[in-house]
Design an enzyme around this catalytic site. Structure first.
Site, short mmCIF file in Angstrom:
data_model
loop_
_atom_site.label_atom_id
_atom_site.label_comp_id
_atom_site.label_asym_id
_atom_site.label_seq_id
_atom_site.Cartn_x
_atom_site.Cartn_y
_atom_site.Cartn_z
N ASP A 65 0.86 -1.18 0.00
CA ASP A 65 0.00 0.00 0.00
C ASP A 65 0.90 1.23 0.00
O ASP A 65 1.82 1.32 0.81
CB ASP A 65 -0.85 -0.05 1.27
N ASN A 73 -2.75 12.67 -4.54
CA ASN A 73 -3.90 13.02 -5.40
C ASN A 73 -4.48 14.38 -5.04
O ASN A 73 -4.81 15.18 -5.91
CB ASN A 73 -4.98 11.95 -5.30
N HIS A 78 -5.17 13.88 -9.86
CA HIS A 78 -5.24 12.45 -10.19
C HIS A 78 -4.35 12.06 -11.36
O HIS A 78 -3.89 10.91 -11.42
CB HIS A 78 -6.68 12.03 -10.41
N ASP A 82 -1.90 9.05 -11.06
CA ASP A 82 -1.83 7.93 -12.00
C ASP A 82 -0.40 7.71 -12.48
O ASP A 82 0.05 6.57 -12.64
CB ASP A 82 -2.75 8.17 -13.20
N GLU A 108 -4.38 2.36 -4.55
CA GLU A 108 -2.93 2.35 -4.35
C GLU A 108 -2.50 1.08 -3.62
O GLU A 108 -1.50 1.07 -2.91
CB GLU A 108 -2.46 3.60 -3.62
#
Length: 172
Positions: A65, A73, A78, A82, A108
């Site tokens: 994680d 973000n 975003h 990404d 994530e």
């Protein structure tokens, strides 16, 4: 006339089969990373556990994680998030063997199934991933970023009872 239409029909059938296979493959994968998706890795983990039992080999399951990823973000957007996800998965993929199974199972969150890995080799792999992700700056569209990753894991060994879902939950 029938003989003249057969090759055209065969070509259409072949193309339809190719498109079907391609769409099935896309349905199994996370589009940004190309890794297996949640449902695909569930099936793959069940198959790998059965294979490990048959071959009497250990099987490591790691759950990773990205730490505080919501901040990336929220701060950079975003698209940058990404980009970071794709770079992280590339780095993890570079650390993995070609037959390890890698999946993006959440925004994530990543699951890694490592056939034939015992506790020490799984720990070595986890350290390679932690270092590859956290010790090297990511060049993003918003500038250089550093992210860290937390990794949990478990190892099924021959003679153990847990099933696939328990392995996933324990790694998490």
């Amino acid at each position: 006339q029938i003989l003249l239409t057969l090759p055209a029909q065969a070509a259409v059938s072949t193309e339809n089969l190719r498109l079907l296979h391609e769409s099935q493959e896309r349905a199994m994968r996370d589009s940004p990373t190309g890794w297996l998706n949640h449902s695909s890795i569930q099936d793959a983990l069940i198959r790998e556990l059965a294979r490990s039992k048959r071959e009497n080999e250990p099987l490591a399951v790691l759950m990773a994680d990205l730490d505080h990823f919501k901040h990336v973000n929220d701060t950079y957007g975003h698209l940058v998030g990404d980009h970071v996800i794709c770079e992280v998965t590339r780095r993890i993929g570079d650390a993995a063997r070609r037959y390890d199974l890698l999946a993006r199972v959440g925004g994530e969150e990543f699951l890694m199934v490592l056939p034939g890995c015992n506790k020490s080799t799984a720990a070595e792999f986890a350290e390679r991933v932690r270092s590859a992700v956290g010790d090297v700056i990511i060049q993003s569209p918003a500038g250089p970023l550093t992210v860290t990753i937390s990794i949990g894991g478990t190892v099924w060994t021959p003679g153990s009872a847990p099933h696939a879902q328990q392995l996933w939950e324990t790694a998490d």
